[in-house]
Design an enzyme around this catalytic site. Structure first.
Site, PDB file in Angstrom:
ATOM      1  N   ASP A 158       0.830  -1.207   0.000  1.00 15.06           N
ATOM      2  CA  ASP A 158       0.000   0.000   0.000  1.00 15.06           C
ATOM      3  C   ASP A 158       0.869   1.264   0.000  1.00 15.06           C
ATOM      4  O   ASP A 158       2.002   1.235   0.480  1.00 15.06           O
ATOM      5  CB  ASP A 158      -0.922  -0.025   1.238  1.00 15.06           C
ATOM      6  CG  ASP A 158      -2.095   0.936   1.103  1.00 15.06           C
ATOM      7  OD1 ASP A 158      -2.373   1.380  -0.030  1.00 15.06           O
ATOM      8  OD2 ASP A 158      -2.714   1.239   2.124  1.00 15.06           O
ATOM      9  N   HIS A 204       2.431   3.597  -8.993  1.00 14.03           N
ATOM     10  CA  HIS A 204       2.213   2.178  -9.321  1.00 14.03           C
ATOM     11  C   HIS A 204       3.416   1.619 -10.085  1.00 14.03           C
ATOM     12  O   HIS A 204       3.858   0.497  -9.835  1.00 14.03           O
ATOM     13  CB  HIS A 204       0.932   2.014 -10.134  1.00 14.03           C
ATOM     14  CG  HIS A 204      -0.306   2.417  -9.385  1.00 14.03           C
ATOM     15  ND1 HIS A 204      -0.539   2.027  -8.088  1.00 14.03           N
ATOM     16  CD2 HIS A 204      -1.375   3.187  -9.737  1.00 14.03           C
ATOM     17  CE1 HIS A 204      -1.698   2.532  -7.677  1.00 14.03           C
ATOM     18  NE2 HIS A 204      -2.222   3.243  -8.655  1.00 14.03           N
ATOM     19  N   LEU A 213      10.694 -20.690  -5.456  1.00 13.60           N
ATOM     20  CA  LEU A 213       9.812 -19.755  -4.748  1.00 13.60           C
ATOM     21  C   LEU A 213       8.427 -19.837  -5.378  1.00 13.60           C
ATOM     22  O   LEU A 213       8.299 -19.820  -6.609  1.00 13.60           O
ATOM     23  CB  LEU A 213      10.354 -18.316  -4.881  1.00 13.60           C
ATOM     24  CG  LEU A 213       9.431 -17.175  -4.436  1.00 13.60           C
ATOM     25  CD1 LEU A 213       9.285 -17.150  -2.905  1.00 13.60           C
ATOM     26  CD2 LEU A 213       9.969 -15.814  -4.896  1.00 13.60           C
TER      27      LEU A 213
HETATM   28  C1  IPE Z   1      -5.349  -2.760  -0.170  1.00  7.84           C
HETATM   29  O1  IPE Z   1      -5.048  -1.424  -0.324  1.00  7.84           O
HETATM   30  C2  IPE Z   1      -5.404  -3.425  -1.522  1.00  7.84           C
HETATM   31  C3  IPE Z   1      -4.118  -3.612  -2.172  1.00  7.84           C
HETATM   32  C4  IPE Z   1      -2.950  -3.347  -1.669  1.00  7.84           C
HETATM   33  C5  IPE Z   1      -4.196  -4.166  -3.498  1.00  7.84           C
HETATM   34  P1  IPE Z   1      -6.189  -0.314  -0.459  1.00  7.84           P
HETATM   35  O2  IPE Z   1      -5.467   0.969  -0.666  1.00  7.84           O
HETATM   36  O3  IPE Z   1      -7.175  -0.697  -1.488  1.00  7.84           O
HETATM   37  O4  IPE Z   1      -6.887  -0.382   0.976  1.00  7.84           O
HETATM   38  P2  IPE Z   1      -7.760   0.685   1.748  1.00  7.84           P
HETATM   39  O5  IPE Z   1      -8.739   1.265   0.760  1.00  7.84           O
HETATM   40  O6  IPE Z   1      -6.817   1.734   2.268  1.00  7.84           O
HETATM   41  O7  IPE Z   1      -8.388  -0.075   2.857  1.00  7.84           O
HETATM   42  C1  IPE Z   2      -1.499   0.332  -3.427  1.00  5.46           C
HETATM   43  O1  IPE Z   2      -1.324   1.701  -3.400  1.00  5.46           O
HETATM   44  C2  IPE Z   2      -1.795  -0.183  -4.810  1.00  5.46           C
HETATM   45  C3  IPE Z   2      -3.159  -0.661  -5.025  1.00  5.46           C
HETATM   46  C4  IPE Z   2      -4.100  -0.723  -4.118  1.00  5.46           C
HETATM   47  C5  IPE Z   2      -3.518  -1.091  -6.356  1.00  5.46           C
HETATM   48  P1  IPE Z   2      -2.549   2.718  -3.364  1.00  5.46           P
HETATM   49  O2  IPE Z   2      -2.884   3.078  -4.766  1.00  5.46           O
HETATM   50  O3  IPE Z   2      -3.640   2.194  -2.539  1.00  5.46           O
HETATM   51  O4  IPE Z   2      -1.852   3.947  -2.651  1.00  5.46           O
HETATM   52  P2  IPE Z   2      -2.502   4.948  -1.592  1.00  5.46           P
HETATM   53  O5  IPE Z   2      -3.102   4.126  -0.502  1.00  5.46           O
HETATM   54  O6  IPE Z   2      -3.526   5.742  -2.339  1.00  5.46           O
HETATM   55  O7  IPE Z   2      -1.350   5.782  -1.126  1.00  5.46           O
HETATM   56 MG    MG Z   3      -4.126   2.368  -0.563  1.00  2.00          MG
END
Ligand code: IPE
Ligand code: IPE
Ligand code: MG
Length: 250
Positions: A29, A46, A140
């Site tokens: 995240d 990303h 792995l």
């Molecule tokens: C969790 O992250 C999903 C992934 C890492 C793919 P999110 O960014 O979607 O989670 P929330 O919305 O903060 O709970």
């Molecule tokens: C995790 O990073 C990637 C996915 C959930 C696909 P985020 O896109 O959720 O990044 P934040 O939480 O907005 O910083």
């Molecule tokens: Mg996120």
């Protein structure tokens, strides 16, 4: 034992190569926040996040961690803007193509978990192709959770159990916890020992809600694109100090 010097508290800490998590799971995240901090579009976060995935795979190979599960896209992430979703799905597709040779060379078996049939056909084809070409690898196991939701997985498990009962392949009186585990996407894997979440949120966000019943959690403020081997070592050193009791008395 390897002595790791911890810059934060100036202490030397022990990293025990003989007690590593056998299944490491990661909620990757913070890509968006990483990009925002730098004044970039979210897509850059990303893209940079994909580089962090390569780093963590390399670390698992270095440490001989046999199973790594990474959360790449949740069933709830469809709520995001169409443009971001399209970028992410294209990124997955291109990374799978670009990294195929590398994954095969490193003897990595790729497995995907999630509702894969809802993904665009070109991505689904690349997923099937990669799983097929790596199915005999055994250094792995890399599980990638895409269009994955823990609740959706449990619903799918219930449906598959009902189908087996219908077909008389399962006795309705014999349903227990193992029956549920055996019908999840992860039916062939042990539960994760350590779950790392980057970017500081202290929630599970619908990730492996059945399998993490006794998993040890580590939440770090480090944003996913910045996550490196040092951060992984820090999490594992902390994991190695935990006493896992599983509800029992030690
Ligand atoms: C969790 O992250 C999903 C992934 C890492 C793919 P999110 O960014 O979607 O989670 P929330 O919305 O903060 O709970
Ligand atoms: C995790 O990073 C990637 C996915 C959930 C696909 P985020 O896109 O959720 O990044 P934040 O939480 O907005 O910083
Ligand atoms: Mg996120």
């Amino acid at each position: 034992m390897i002595v790791i010097s911890n810059c934060k508290n100036n202490k030397n800490e022990l990293f025990d190569m003989s007690s590593l998590p056998q299944h490491l799971a990661i909620i990757m995240d913070g890509n968006g926040r990483w990009a925002k901090k730098k004044g970039f579009p979210r897509s850059m976060g990303h893209k940079e996040g994909a580089k962090a995935v390569k780093r963590v795979i390399a670390s698992c190979l270095d440490f001989n961690i046999p199973i790594l599960t990474i959360f790449a896209f949740s069933t709830e992430n469809w709520k995001r803007p169409k443009k971001e979703i399209a970028y992410l799905l294209k990124l997955f597709e291109s990374v799978l193509v670009k990294e195929k040779a590398n994954l095969i060379r490193n003897n990595i078996k790729i497995n995907f978990i999630g509702r894969l049939t809802d993904l665009p056909t070109p991505l689904n084809d690349k997923i099937n192709e990669l799983c097929e070409s790596t199915k005999k690898n055994n250094r792995l196991i890399l599980n990638i959770a895409v269009n994955y939701g823990g609740r959706a997985e449990i619903v799918d498990a219930i449906n598959s159990i009902i189908l087996k009962i219908d077909k008389k392949n399962l006795n309705i009186d014999k349903i227990n916890e193992d029956t549920v585990s055996d019908n999840l996407y992860t039916y062939n894997l042990p539960d994760p020992d350590l779950l790392i979440r980057t970017a500081g949120e202290m929630r599970i966000s619908n990730f492996m809600i059945w399998q993490t019943a006794y998993t040890e959690f580590w939440v770090t403020p480090v944003l996913w694109p910045d996550f490196d081997k040092k951060n992984l070592i820090e999490a594992i050193i902390n994991f190695q100090k935990r006493v896992r009791k599983y509800g029992g008395k030690i």
